[in-house]
Motif scaffolding. Structure first.
Motif, PDB file in Angstrom:
ATOM      1  N   ALA A 169       5.118  10.196  -6.306  1.00  0.00           N
ATOM      2  CA  ALA A 169       6.362  10.508  -6.941  1.00  0.00           C
ATOM      3  C   ALA A 169       6.784   9.684  -7.996  1.00  0.00           C
ATOM      4  CB  ALA A 169       7.372  10.259  -5.591  1.00  0.00           C
ATOM      5  N   ALA A 170       5.847   9.553  -8.927  1.00  0.00           N
ATOM      6  CA  ALA A 170       6.018   8.817 -10.064  1.00  0.00           C
ATOM      7  C   ALA A 170       7.162   9.030 -11.052  1.00  0.00           C
ATOM      8  CB  ALA A 170       4.515   8.596 -10.827  1.00  0.00           C
ATOM      9  N   ASP A 171       7.279  10.291 -11.297  1.00  0.00           N
ATOM     10  CA  ASP A 171       8.280  10.688 -11.968  1.00  0.00           C
ATOM     11  C   ASP A 171       9.612  10.194 -11.576  1.00  0.00           C
ATOM     12  OD1 ASP A 171       6.363  11.615 -13.867  1.00  0.00           O
ATOM     13  OD2 ASP A 171       6.508  13.538 -13.391  1.00  0.00           O
ATOM     14  N   ALA A 172       9.786  10.534 -10.128  1.00  0.00           N
ATOM     15  CA  ALA A 172      11.017  10.302  -9.535  1.00  0.00           C
ATOM     16  C   ALA A 172      11.397   8.912  -9.258  1.00  0.00           C
ATOM     17  CB  ALA A 172      11.046  10.920  -8.115  1.00  0.00           C
ATOM     18  N   CYS A 173      10.091   7.856  -9.548  1.00  0.00           N
ATOM     19  CA  CYS A 173      10.462   6.316  -9.328  1.00  0.00           C
ATOM     20  C   CYS A 173      10.980   5.900 -10.429  1.00  0.00           C
ATOM     21  CB  CYS A 173       9.228   5.786  -8.847  1.00  0.00           C
ATOM     22  SG  CYS A 173       8.558   6.135  -7.282  1.00  0.00           S
ATOM     23  N   ALA A 204       0.864  -1.207   0.071  1.00  0.00           N
ATOM     24  CA  ALA A 204      -0.067  -0.043  -0.213  1.00  0.00           C
ATOM     25  C   ALA A 204       0.796   1.182  -0.146  1.00  0.00           C
ATOM     26  CB  ALA A 204      -1.019  -0.062   1.133  1.00  0.00           C
ATOM     27  N   CYS A 205       1.921   1.225   0.829  1.00  0.00           N
ATOM     28  CA  CYS A 205       2.780   2.352   0.786  1.00  0.00           C
ATOM     29  C   CYS A 205       3.656   2.574  -0.582  1.00  0.00           C
ATOM     30  CB  CYS A 205       3.847   1.987   1.935  1.00  0.00           C
ATOM     31  SG  CYS A 205       5.013   3.789   2.195  1.00  0.00           S
ATOM     32  N   LEU A 206       3.909   1.414  -1.010  1.00  0.00           N
ATOM     33  CA  LEU A 206       4.690   1.747  -2.476  1.00  0.00           C
ATOM     34  C   LEU A 206       3.547   2.305  -3.438  1.00  0.00           C
ATOM     35  CD1 LEU A 206       6.559  -1.565  -2.700  1.00  0.00           C
ATOM     36  CD2 LEU A 206       7.689   0.666  -2.855  1.00  0.00           C
ATOM     37  N   GLU A 207       2.283   2.033  -3.297  1.00  0.00           N
ATOM     38  CA  GLU A 207       1.295   2.267  -4.288  1.00  0.00           C
ATOM     39  C   GLU A 207       1.197   3.864  -3.982  1.00  0.00           C
ATOM     40  OE1 GLU A 207      -3.340   1.925  -4.996  1.00  0.00           O
ATOM     41  OE2 GLU A 207      -2.314   0.360  -4.162  1.00  0.00           O
ATOM     42  N   ASN A 208       1.129   4.378  -2.757  1.00  0.00           N
ATOM     43  CA  ASN A 208       0.873   5.580  -2.525  1.00  0.00           C
ATOM     44  C   ASN A 208       2.250   6.651  -2.845  1.00  0.00           C
ATOM     45  OD1 ASN A 208      -1.470   5.557  -1.172  1.00  0.00           O
ATOM     46  ND2 ASN A 208      -0.715   5.265   0.758  1.00  0.00           N
ATOM     47  N   ILE A 209       3.316   5.993  -2.704  1.00  0.00           N
ATOM     48  CA  ILE A 209       4.562   6.501  -2.937  1.00  0.00           C
ATOM     49  C   ILE A 209       4.685   6.813  -4.615  1.00  0.00           C
ATOM     50  CG2 ILE A 209       7.221   6.312  -3.569  1.00  0.00           C
ATOM     51  CD1 ILE A 209       7.110   4.939  -0.601  1.00  0.00           C
ATOM     52  N   ALA A 210       4.350   5.712  -5.489  1.00  0.00           N
ATOM     53  CA  ALA A 210       4.247   5.882  -6.773  1.00  0.00           C
ATOM     54  C   ALA A 210       3.281   6.987  -7.386  1.00  0.00           C
ATOM     55  CB  ALA A 210       3.785   4.258  -7.398  1.00  0.00           C
TER      56      ALA A 210
END
Length: 151
Positions: free
Chosen positions: A146-150, A137-143
């Motif tokens: 911060a999608a461009d930075a990932c 869930a955290c990875l989803e929120n981070i994506a």
């Protein structure tokens, strides 16, 4: 100065109890409080970022599974809050995103993946399942924030 001093005092007290030396139950509760503080005191978080990152990363990496889950929830809440700030039309300067999640990615992603791996390796009980679920869930929120930075 008054609101900033109050926010700094609250964050300091909460972060003090997020440290590795605190009893596990207290540490869990402090991390739950921190998840609330990151949204409520967001504009005052800058002065506590080093302590914030240190406490949460340590809790995610080398702690009891329940403590690690709470630390992951803090980052998940922070990502959700920053996403909401970005979506808000005409946000005031004090409500601007500080891009904490994006700035922390270089440490946050590997730490989160290690926690997820730990949950997969130790699978079998409810706590480790929550560790994997909260990591996902955290990875989803981070994506989302911060999608461009990932990539």
């Amino acid at each position: 100065p008054g609101a900033q001093d109050e926010a700094a005092a609250v964050l300091g007290a909460v972060l003090e109890n997020c440290a590795a030396g605190a009893p596990t139950g207290l540490r869990q509760e402090a991390l739950r409080c921190l998840a609330i503080c990151v949204a409520e005191c967001y504009e005052h978080l800058a002065g506590s970022l080093d302590a914030f990152a240190s406490a949460t990363f340590a809790a995610m990496d080398g702690s009891d599974t329940d403590v690690a889950v709470e630390a992951i929830e803090v980052w998940s809440e922070l990502a959700e809050h920053e996403l909401e700030l970005r979506k808000a039309p005409g946000q005031a300067d004090a409500r601007c995103s500080h891009d904490v999640v994006s700035r922390a990615l270089v440490v946050l992603l590997p730490t989160l993946l290690r926690a997820m791996e730990r949950g997969c390796i130790q699978s079998g009980d409810e706590a480790t399942e929550r560790l994997v679920e909260s990591s996902c869930a955290c990875l989803e929120n981070i994506a989302r924030v911060a999608a461009d930075a990932c990539v």
